[in-house]
Design a protein around this motif. Structure first.
Motif, PDB file in Angstrom:
ATOM      1  N   ALA A 177       0.797  -0.951  -0.144  1.00 54.41           N
ATOM      2  CA  ALA A 177       0.168  -0.170  -0.028  1.00 54.41           C
ATOM      3  C   ALA A 177       1.012   1.256  -0.047  1.00 54.41           C
ATOM      4  CB  ALA A 177      -0.722   0.021   1.165  1.00 54.41           C
ATOM      5  N   VAL A 178       0.481   2.204  -0.896  1.00 48.39           N
ATOM      6  CA  VAL A 178       1.391   3.450  -1.039  1.00 48.39           C
ATOM      7  C   VAL A 178       0.526   4.587  -0.603  1.00 48.39           C
ATOM      8  CG1 VAL A 178       2.554   5.049  -2.406  1.00 48.39           C
ATOM      9  CG2 VAL A 178       2.812   2.353  -2.635  1.00 48.39           C
ATOM     10  N   SER A 179       0.805   5.505   0.477  1.00 53.78           N
ATOM     11  CA  SER A 179       0.168   6.629   0.909  1.00 53.78           C
ATOM     12  C   SER A 179       1.073   7.915   0.078  1.00 53.78           C
ATOM     13  CB  SER A 179       0.497   7.025   2.342  1.00 53.78           C
ATOM     14  OG  SER A 179      -0.172   8.111   2.703  1.00 53.78           O
ATOM     15  N   ALA A 180       0.229   8.520  -0.844  1.00 54.22           N
ATOM     16  CA  ALA A 180       0.640   9.486  -1.709  1.00 54.22           C
ATOM     17  C   ALA A 180       0.079  10.725  -1.525  1.00 54.22           C
ATOM     18  CB  ALA A 180       0.754   8.788  -3.282  1.00 54.22           C
ATOM     19  N   SER A 181       0.776  11.871  -1.561  1.00 58.14           N
ATOM     20  CA  SER A 181      -0.084  13.284  -1.445  1.00 58.14           C
ATOM     21  C   SER A 181       0.090  13.661  -2.810  1.00 58.14           C
ATOM     22  CB  SER A 181       1.079  14.019  -0.620  1.00 58.14           C
ATOM     23  OG  SER A 181       2.373  14.309  -1.323  1.00 58.14           O
ATOM     24  N   PRO A 182      -0.633  14.976  -3.311  1.00 58.60           N
ATOM     25  CA  PRO A 182      -0.723  15.599  -4.386  1.00 58.60           C
ATOM     26  C   PRO A 182       0.777  15.644  -4.990  1.00 58.60           C
ATOM     27  CG  PRO A 182      -2.459  16.454  -3.128  1.00 58.60           C
ATOM     28  CD  PRO A 182      -1.509  15.888  -2.259  1.00 58.60           C
ATOM     29  N   THR A 183       0.999  15.435  -6.281  1.00 61.53           N
ATOM     30  CA  THR A 183       2.198  15.786  -6.798  1.00 61.53           C
ATOM     31  C   THR A 183       2.247  17.141  -7.574  1.00 61.53           C
ATOM     32  OG1 THR A 183       1.413  14.418  -8.721  1.00 61.53           O
ATOM     33  CG2 THR A 183       2.622  13.462  -7.253  1.00 61.53           C
ATOM     34  N   THR A 184       0.888  17.653  -8.081  1.00 66.80           N
ATOM     35  CA  THR A 184       0.560  18.849  -8.617  1.00 66.80           C
ATOM     36  C   THR A 184      -0.551  19.628  -8.294  1.00 66.80           C
ATOM     37  OG1 THR A 184      -0.773  18.027 -10.357  1.00 66.80           O
ATOM     38  CG2 THR A 184       1.754  18.043 -10.734  1.00 66.80           C
ATOM     39  N   VAL A 185      -0.364  20.937  -8.041  1.00 66.22           N
ATOM     40  CA  VAL A 185      -1.767  21.819  -7.681  1.00 66.22           C
ATOM     41  C   VAL A 185      -1.363  22.858  -9.248  1.00 66.22           C
ATOM     42  CG1 VAL A 185      -2.618  23.611  -6.052  1.00 66.22           C
ATOM     43  CG2 VAL A 185      -1.402  21.736  -5.290  1.00 66.22           C
ATOM     44  N   LYS A 186      -2.542  23.014  -9.751  1.00 62.97           N
ATOM     45  CA  LYS A 186      -2.636  24.182 -10.697  1.00 62.97           C
ATOM     46  C   LYS A 186      -4.051  24.801 -10.630  1.00 62.97           C
ATOM     47  CE  LYS A 186      -0.375  21.005 -14.101  1.00 62.97           C
ATOM     48  NZ  LYS A 186      -0.477  20.674 -15.441  1.00 62.97           N
ATOM     49  N   ILE A 187      -3.832  26.086 -10.912  1.00 61.64           N
ATOM     50  CA  ILE A 187      -4.792  27.094 -11.005  1.00 61.64           C
ATOM     51  C   ILE A 187      -5.154  27.401 -12.424  1.00 61.64           C
ATOM     52  CG2 ILE A 187      -5.711  29.331 -10.214  1.00 61.64           C
ATOM     53  CD1 ILE A 187      -3.719  29.197  -7.897  1.00 61.64           C
ATOM     54  N   ASN A 188      -6.322  27.149 -12.945  1.00 62.11           N
ATOM     55  CA  ASN A 188      -6.935  27.348 -14.373  1.00 62.11           C
ATOM     56  C   ASN A 188      -5.720  26.565 -15.266  1.00 62.11           C
ATOM     57  OD1 ASN A 188      -9.057  28.525 -13.097  1.00 62.11           O
ATOM     58  ND2 ASN A 188      -8.803  30.120 -14.867  1.00 62.11           N
ATOM     59  N   ASN A 189      -5.123  25.202 -14.794  1.00 61.91           N
ATOM     60  CA  ASN A 189      -4.188  24.600 -15.390  1.00 61.91           C
ATOM     61  C   ASN A 189      -2.980  25.381 -15.395  1.00 61.91           C
ATOM     62  OD1 ASN A 189      -3.988  22.098 -16.798  1.00 61.91           O
ATOM     63  ND2 ASN A 189      -3.915  23.027 -18.606  1.00 61.91           N
ATOM     64  N   VAL A 190      -2.654  26.216 -14.633  1.00 58.04           N
ATOM     65  CA  VAL A 190      -1.461  26.905 -14.616  1.00 58.04           C
ATOM     66  C   VAL A 190      -0.525  26.415 -13.110  1.00 58.04           C
ATOM     67  CG1 VAL A 190      -0.137  29.069 -14.408  1.00 58.04           C
ATOM     68  CG2 VAL A 190      -1.756  28.925 -15.893  1.00 58.04           C
ATOM     69  N   SER A 191       0.460  26.022 -13.058  1.00 56.43           N
ATOM     70  CA  SER A 191       1.181  25.588 -11.672  1.00 56.43           C
ATOM     71  C   SER A 191       2.453  26.450 -11.489  1.00 56.43           C
ATOM     72  CB  SER A 191       1.725  24.155 -12.101  1.00 56.43           C
ATOM     73  OG  SER A 191       2.487  23.888 -12.951  1.00 56.43           O
ATOM     74  N   ASN A 215      -3.880   9.519  -3.051  1.00 52.52           N
ATOM     75  CA  ASN A 215      -4.681   8.251  -3.048  1.00 52.52           C
ATOM     76  C   ASN A 215      -5.657   8.215  -2.045  1.00 52.52           C
ATOM     77  OD1 ASN A 215      -2.594   8.117  -0.814  1.00 52.52           O
ATOM     78  ND2 ASN A 215      -3.052   5.959  -0.876  1.00 52.52           N
ATOM     79  N   ASN A 216      -5.965   9.276  -1.266  1.00 55.96           N
ATOM     80  CA  ASN A 216      -6.859   9.184  -0.319  1.00 55.96           C
ATOM     81  C   ASN A 216      -7.386  10.626  -0.198  1.00 55.96           C
ATOM     82  OD1 ASN A 216      -8.649   8.882   1.866  1.00 55.96           O
ATOM     83  ND2 ASN A 216      -7.292   7.681   3.168  1.00 55.96           N
ATOM     84  N   ALA A 217      -8.699  10.928  -0.403  1.00 59.99           N
ATOM     85  CA  ALA A 217      -9.144  12.312  -0.447  1.00 59.99           C
ATOM     86  C   ALA A 217      -9.555  12.680   0.815  1.00 59.99           C
ATOM     87  CB  ALA A 217     -10.440  12.297  -1.357  1.00 59.99           C
ATOM     88  N   ASN A 218      -9.748  11.493   1.827  1.00 59.55           N
ATOM     89  CA  ASN A 218     -10.162  11.933   3.090  1.00 59.55           C
ATOM     90  C   ASN A 218      -8.755  12.627   3.875  1.00 59.55           C
ATOM     91  OD1 ASN A 218     -12.656  11.163   2.862  1.00 59.55           O
ATOM     92  ND2 ASN A 218     -11.865   8.901   3.377  1.00 59.55           N
ATOM     93  N   LEU A 219      -7.758  12.534   3.421  1.00 64.24           N
ATOM     94  CA  LEU A 219      -6.515  12.989   3.984  1.00 64.24           C
ATOM     95  C   LEU A 219      -6.346  14.447   3.428  1.00 64.24           C
ATOM     96  CD1 LEU A 219      -4.183   9.906   4.330  1.00 64.24           C
ATOM     97  CD2 LEU A 219      -5.912  10.810   5.905  1.00 64.24           C
ATOM     98  N   LEU A 220      -7.053  14.770   2.509  1.00 63.50           N
ATOM     99  CA  LEU A 220      -6.743  16.357   1.631  1.00 63.50           C
ATOM    100  C   LEU A 220      -7.544  17.296   2.118  1.00 63.50           C
ATOM    101  CD1 LEU A 220      -5.085  17.636  -0.355  1.00 63.50           C
ATOM    102  CD2 LEU A 220      -6.662  16.736  -2.058  1.00 63.50           C
ATOM    103  N   THR A 221      -6.877  18.434   2.407  1.00 64.17           N
ATOM    104  CA  THR A 221      -7.616  19.668   2.735  1.00 64.17           C
ATOM    105  C   THR A 221      -7.145  20.821   1.703  1.00 64.17           C
ATOM    106  OG1 THR A 221      -8.076  19.148   5.046  1.00 64.17           O
ATOM    107  CG2 THR A 221      -8.300  21.399   4.547  1.00 64.17           C
ATOM    108  N   MET A 222      -8.070  21.483   1.093  1.00 67.51           N
ATOM    109  CA  MET A 222      -7.661  22.523   0.098  1.00 67.51           C
ATOM    110  C   MET A 222      -8.204  23.702   0.642  1.00 67.51           C
ATOM    111  SD  MET A 222      -7.827  20.334  -3.482  1.00 67.51           S
ATOM    112  CE  MET A 222      -7.357  22.008  -4.333  1.00 67.51           C
ATOM    113  N   ARG A 223      -7.505  24.987  -0.037  1.00 66.05           N
ATOM    114  CA  ARG A 223      -8.362  26.308   0.350  1.00 66.05           C
ATOM    115  C   ARG A 223      -7.549  27.231  -0.808  1.00 66.05           C
ATOM    116  NH1 ARG A 223      -4.318  25.535   4.285  1.00 66.05           N
ATOM    117  NH2 ARG A 223      -2.830  27.043   4.303  1.00 66.05           N
ATOM    118  N   ILE A 224      -8.345  28.103  -0.993  1.00 66.24           N
ATOM    119  CA  ILE A 224      -8.142  29.058  -2.013  1.00 66.24           C
ATOM    120  C   ILE A 224      -8.151  30.578  -1.403  1.00 66.24           C
ATOM    121  CG2 ILE A 224     -10.315  28.927  -3.194  1.00 66.24           C
ATOM    122  CD1 ILE A 224      -8.863  29.427  -5.822  1.00 66.24           C
TER     123      ILE A 224
END
Length: 428
Positions: A177-191, A215-224
């Protein structure tokens, strides 16, 4: 497969029979095969039968010895969890390896078992990624170790097994099992930081922030947020989806979360501010995307109801009002009474208008009584005219109300005259 040979020796004569012969039942023993004399008394036929019996016992022992499964141990065992970026070592240990015909490492990839390594050689698919290394150690004369070292990525999740033979082959499986965080964050497809996004303040715009690779949305929090103005996450809708991907020939599954507002309106005050999207994943470093917002629209005047004070004879007094405009201003005019003071024109009546560092400035060379009153500010660019216009009331220091002049003074005189006329009519 190697041929395992059992031997029977009598007075320097060897009779060799292979497991392959035994498995195909091609062995026939008779007295003509035995051309040796033995120490056992009796006739040749009886001696031959005794030798046949001995040979059969040896051959049967040889056969069953060859079909016994190897002792295989996989370390770690069962199910194991890694974090993306970890360096994992998986060891397959063999005992009684003198009977080892083959060793294969395999991975379940898209529902199909594929070879990772055969004996002591990595297959090109895994060798080319640069994330796998492989070594063989002979720990003792009875123990052989095959170790796979992996720089863990999300696509390593799933089943890995070590298979060795012998016939039948021995297999040991490991669930990774692999725990993986986001590798990219893009705003309107711009990173990339430093990039700009342009919006029109008179139109609704689609704004999105997308985090991918976890790999697990329950561990992810996002804000803008708009840096310097505040968090705007509550104006966005959050959605999650999972998708299949292929990287370096390996199949994996990852998640994508999006914050989206299809009808967001930026205003002129947001121009040249940073729009930041942050992804916090439990146990990993925070990842963020950042772009600079450029807002095109009519100018925005912030001094729509301001008050200023100064004293008579004050030299070089400046009335100021912030004005934000993208594209650039085409017209900026201060209005006092019936007089207009456009930006960049020579001074008139001791007043001159300029635009400095995002502010409209009206400079009064020397303040006199007639300068107290209401000033208006009008701004325009190629998109349109600022609404509402600016308004600044200048009063004399120490006074509760300012004197008026020009159109203001005239309006006051007319009002006063009218009131007196009405009062006189009522008295008579």
């Amino acid at each position: 497969m190697k041929c395992l040979t059992c031997s029977f020796k009598e007075r320097g004569v060897t009779i060799g029979l292979s497991r392959a012969s035994l498995l195909t039942n091609t062995i026939t023993l008779n007295k003509q095969d035995l051309k040796v004399r033995t120490r056992i008394g009796g006739n040749m036929e009886s001696n031959s039968r005794l030798v046949q019996a001995g040979l059969l016992a040896v051959l049967l022992a040889c056969y069953f010895h060859g079909t016994k499964a190897l002792a295989v141990t996989l370390t770690p065992t069962g199910q194991v969890s890694f974090k993306q970026g970890d360096q994992a070592s998986i060891t397959c240990e063999m005992r009684d390896f003198t009977r080892l015909d083959f060793l294969v490492w395999e991975k379940l990839n898209g529902g199909v078992w594929i070879e990772m390594a055969t004996n002591s050689v990595l297959n090109p698919l895994f060798n080319n990624t640069g994330r796998y290394t492989y070594k063989t150690d002979s720990a003792t004369s009875q123990l052989l170790k095959f170790t796979m070292t992996i720089n863990i990525a999300l696509e390593d999740a799933g089943l890995i097994r070590c298979m060795a033979g012998g016939s039948p082959a021995s297999r040991k499986e490991l669930s990774v099992a692999v725990s993986a965080s986001p590798t990219t964050v893009k705003i309107n497809n711009v990173s990339a930081a430093g990039r700009e996004l342009t919006f029109n303040s008179t139109q609704e715009s689609e704004v999105s922030c997308v985090a991918s690779g976890f790999n697990n949305a329950n561990l992810l929090t996002m804000r803008i947020t708009i840096v310097g103005r505040g968090d705007i996450t509550d104006q966005f809708t959050s959605t999650v989806e999972y998708y299949n991907f292929t990287k370096d020939g390996l199949h994996g599954r990852a998640g994508r979360r999006a914050l989206t507002n299809n009808r967001y309106i930026f205003n002129g005050a947001d121009d040249n501010k940073d729009l930041q999207c942050v992804a916090d994943y439990t146990g990993f470093t925070t990842l963020a995307g950042l772009v600079t917002v450029r807002v095109q629209g009519v100018p925005v005047i912030t001094c729509t109801n301001s008050n200023r004070t100064t004293s008579v004879n004050q030299k070089g007094f400046k009335l100021t009002c912030p004005v934000i405009s993208n594209p650039q201003l085409t017209s900026l005019v201060w209005v006092y009474g019936n007089e207009r003071y456009p930006m960049g024109e020579p001074a008139k009546n001791g007043l001159s208008a300029t635009y400095e560092n995002g502010e409209a400035v009206l400079t009064i060379e020397s303040v006199a009584k007639e300068h107290f009153g209401e000033y208006k500010l009008q701004a325009e660019n190629e998109i349109g005219i600022a609404v509402p216009e600016g308004r600044v009331v200048l009063t004399e220091a120490g006074k509760t109300g300012g004197s008026t002049s020009g159109a203001g003074a005239m309006a006051s005189f007319v009002l006063l005259t009218g009131l007196m006329t009405v009062l006189q009519a009522a008295l008579h």
